[in-house]
Design a protein around this motif. Structure first.
Motif, PDB file in Angstrom:
ATOM      1  N   ASN A  76       0.809  -1.218   0.000  1.00 34.70           N
ATOM      2  CA  ASN A  76       0.000   0.000   0.000  1.00 34.70           C
ATOM      3  C   ASN A  76       0.848   1.276   0.000  1.00 34.70           C
ATOM      4  O   ASN A  76       0.319   2.369   0.130  1.00 34.70           O
ATOM      5  N   ASN A  77       2.150   1.116  -0.140  1.00 36.81           N
ATOM      6  CA  ASN A  77       3.092   2.234  -0.225  1.00 36.81           C
ATOM      7  C   ASN A  77       2.974   3.202   0.948  1.00 36.81           C
ATOM      8  O   ASN A  77       3.078   4.405   0.797  1.00 36.81           O
ATOM      9  N   LYS A  78       2.792   2.644   2.127  1.00 41.80           N
ATOM     10  CA  LYS A  78       2.772   3.440   3.345  1.00 41.80           C
ATOM     11  C   LYS A  78       3.893   2.983   4.251  1.00 41.80           C
ATOM     12  O   LYS A  78       4.607   2.045   3.955  1.00 41.80           O
ATOM     13  N   GLU A  80       6.234   4.230   8.129  1.00 43.20           N
ATOM     14  CA  GLU A  80       6.418   5.126   9.263  1.00 43.20           C
ATOM     15  C   GLU A  80       7.908   5.392   9.445  1.00 43.20           C
ATOM     16  O   GLU A  80       8.747   4.558   9.113  1.00 43.20           O
ATOM     17  N   PRO A  96       3.769   9.085  10.015  1.00 37.12           N
ATOM     18  CA  PRO A  96       3.478   8.159   8.930  1.00 37.12           C
ATOM     19  C   PRO A  96       4.064   8.726   7.636  1.00 37.12           C
ATOM     20  O   PRO A  96       4.237   9.951   7.510  1.00 37.12           O
ATOM     21  N   THR A  98       4.177   8.107   3.103  1.00 39.57           N
ATOM     22  CA  THR A  98       3.826   7.370   1.899  1.00 39.57           C
ATOM     23  C   THR A  98       5.050   7.420   1.007  1.00 39.57           C
ATOM     24  O   THR A  98       5.825   8.384   1.036  1.00 39.57           O
ATOM     25  N   TRP A  99       5.233   6.375   0.217  1.00 39.82           N
ATOM     26  CA  TRP A  99       6.426   6.278  -0.604  1.00 39.82           C
ATOM     27  C   TRP A  99       6.142   5.370  -1.786  1.00 39.82           C
ATOM     28  O   TRP A  99       5.217   4.560  -1.756  1.00 39.82           O
ATOM     29  N   TYR A 100       6.936   5.508  -2.823  1.00 37.89           N
ATOM     30  CA  TYR A 100       6.935   4.551  -3.927  1.00 37.89           C
ATOM     31  C   TYR A 100       8.185   4.752  -4.766  1.00 37.89           C
ATOM     32  O   TYR A 100       8.868   5.770  -4.658  1.00 37.89           O
ATOM     33  N   ILE A 112       3.804  12.564   6.201  1.00 38.66           N
ATOM     34  CA  ILE A 112       2.389  12.898   6.325  1.00 38.66           C
ATOM     35  C   ILE A 112       2.052  13.701   7.574  1.00 38.66           C
ATOM     36  O   ILE A 112       1.149  14.524   7.560  1.00 38.66           O
ATOM     37  N   LYS A 116      -3.839  13.613   5.772  1.00 40.27           N
ATOM     38  CA  LYS A 116      -4.008  12.522   4.818  1.00 40.27           C
ATOM     39  C   LYS A 116      -3.030  12.764   3.680  1.00 40.27           C
ATOM     40  O   LYS A 116      -2.689  13.910   3.369  1.00 40.27           O
ATOM     41  N   ALA A 117      -2.585  11.693   3.040  1.00 40.19           N
ATOM     42  CA  ALA A 117      -1.575  11.817   1.978  1.00 40.19           C
ATOM     43  C   ALA A 117      -2.027  12.766   0.872  1.00 40.19           C
ATOM     44  O   ALA A 117      -1.229  13.544   0.345  1.00 40.19           O
TER      45      ALA A 117
END
Length: 158
Positions: A76-78, A80, A96, A98-100, A112, A116-117
């Motif tokens: 889910n590309n999340k 911490e 938290p 998000t990454w990809y 984050i 929210k992202a």
């Protein structure tokens, strides 16, 4: 007939104007799966690191990131991240993320905090190098006295 022609023309223009920025390209799922898990940042290296202070990710001095814990969830590309330095000059911080990874070899990261992202409009695009099952490095560019230098963040699997 004119309506259909206008619709086709509009769709063609929309497709032709598609962005090719680093944050909107296809994902590198194979490398993302290698990064799944928990890592510790073991080193931060850049020219003049003994004399210069660099604030990493707009959070803290780069030296405060050594020993920080990072968790990457690939499906889910999340994840911490947490700064837990024992130094009195470093503040504790966790958030938290998000990454990809995109197909161009770029690591795209958003920190984050309490949002929210989709509400966070800024992030970081870094190069990822030396990826193995147990370690990897992220490379960012910084400006030092008008010259662009690389800052390398080294990660080791826990």
């Amino acid at each position: 007939m004119k309506k259909i022609l206008c619709i086709v023309l509009f769709i063609s223009i929309a497709i032709a104007c598609k962005s090719t920025s680093a944050v909107s390209t296809k994902l590198d799922n194979k490398t993302e799966r290698i990064l799944k898990g928990n890592f510790t940042m073991t080193a931060v290296d850049f020219p003049g690191s003994d004399f210069l202070n660099v604030t990493s990710f707009y959070i803290a001095d780069s030296k405060c990131f050594v020993g920080s814990d990072w968790s990457f969830i690939s499906n889910n590309n999340k994840g911490e991240m947490a700064l837990t330095s024992l130094s009195t000059s470093c503040k504790e911080f966790s958030s938290p993320i998000t990454w990809y990874l995109n197909k161009d070899g770029k690591f795209v990261l958003k920190i984050i905090n309490d949002y929210k992202a989709k509400e966070v409009n800024n992030g970081f695009v870094l190069d990822i190098i030396n990826v193995t099952e147990s370690s990897f490095q992220l490379v960012d560019q910084i400006n030092v006295a008008g010259q662009t230098k690389d800052i390398t963040y080294s990660f080791q699997r826990k």
